[in-house]
Motif scaffolding. Sequence first.
Motif, short mmCIF file in Angstrom:
data_model
loop_
_atom_site.label_atom_id
_atom_site.label_comp_id
_atom_site.label_asym_id
_atom_site.label_seq_id
_atom_site.Cartn_x
_atom_site.Cartn_y
_atom_site.Cartn_z
N ASP A 173 -5.88 7.80 5.79
CA ASP A 173 -4.56 7.69 6.40
C ASP A 173 -3.92 6.33 6.12
N LEU A 174 -4.73 5.29 6.13
CA LEU A 174 -4.20 3.96 5.79
C LEU A 174 -3.65 3.96 4.36
N GLN A 175 -4.39 4.58 3.46
CA GLN A 175 -3.95 4.63 2.06
C GLN A 175 -2.66 5.43 1.93
N ASP A 176 -2.53 6.51 2.70
CA ASP A 176 -1.31 7.33 2.65
C ASP A 176 -0.11 6.60 3.23
N GLU A 177 -0.33 5.82 4.27
CA GLU A 177 0.78 5.22 5.01
C GLU A 177 1.23 3.86 4.48
N LEU A 178 0.33 3.14 3.80
CA LEU A 178 0.65 1.78 3.37
C LEU A 178 0.86 1.72 1.86
N SER A 179 1.58 0.69 1.43
CA SER A 179 1.72 0.45 0.00
C SER A 179 0.39 -0.08 -0.54
N SER A 180 0.28 -0.20 -1.84
CA SER A 180 -0.97 -0.63 -2.46
C SER A 180 -1.39 -2.02 -1.98
N GLU A 181 -0.43 -2.95 -1.95
CA GLU A 181 -0.75 -4.31 -1.52
C GLU A 181 -1.15 -4.35 -0.06
N GLU A 182 -0.43 -3.59 0.76
CA GLU A 182 -0.74 -3.56 2.19
C GLU A 182 -2.09 -2.90 2.43
N PHE A 183 -2.41 -1.88 1.65
CA PHE A 183 -3.69 -1.21 1.79
C PHE A 183 -4.84 -2.15 1.44
N VAL A 184 -4.68 -2.94 0.40
CA VAL A 184 -5.71 -3.91 0.02
C VAL A 184 -5.90 -4.92 1.15
N THR A 185 -4.81 -5.38 1.74
CA THR A 185 -4.90 -6.32 2.86
C THR A 185 -5.61 -5.68 4.04
N ALA A 186 -5.28 -4.42 4.32
CA ALA A 186 -5.93 -3.71 5.43
C ALA A 186 -7.42 -3.56 5.17
N LEU A 187 -7.80 -3.23 3.93
CA LEU A 187 -9.22 -3.12 3.60
C LEU A 187 -9.95 -4.44 3.76
N GLN A 188 -9.29 -5.54 3.42
CA GLN A 188 -9.91 -6.85 3.60
C GLN A 188 -10.16 -7.13 5.07
N ILE A 189 -9.20 -6.76 5.93
CA ILE A 189 -9.37 -6.95 7.36
C ILE A 189 -10.52 -6.06 7.86
#
Length: 139
Positions: free
Chosen positions: A118-134
């Motif tokens: 769901d994070l990958q669907d909802e966020l852009s690529s850069e935002e998704f990478v940031t979310a994964l880092q968190i």
Amino acid sequence: MALPVMAYKAWQNRPKISMGSRITSSLLALGAATGVFLGTRALVKNFKQGIREQQALSEGNPAAFATQLKMAFENDNYFGWGTDEEMVFTVLESIPNGFMNKVQRAYRDLYGRNLSADLQDELSSEEFVTALQIINSKT
């Protein structure tokens, strides 16, 4: 007229195919077992979801964080669509260390979907990478 009569007689004299009583009983038992399995699975899923929904009401619970993330995904802004990315990052950062796996499990129990997907669907690529880092820093 003779052709339909001959066809009817041929149909009556066709070899009969009959399943044995063992095969019929086996198929009925298989169908009943499948029904019991699926019914039990649905009951367990509904039970777990009910517990998670009750837990979501208490602050600091993994189900509460999962609910906050889902609400951020379903944010209704002025145009009626979009994800509140700032809220997503705020919630992800507020999750205590070591709680991320519990939050992901609670999200799956509540919504039947994978949080990362769901994070990958909802966020852009850069935002998704940031979310994964968190997320990786919290596990």
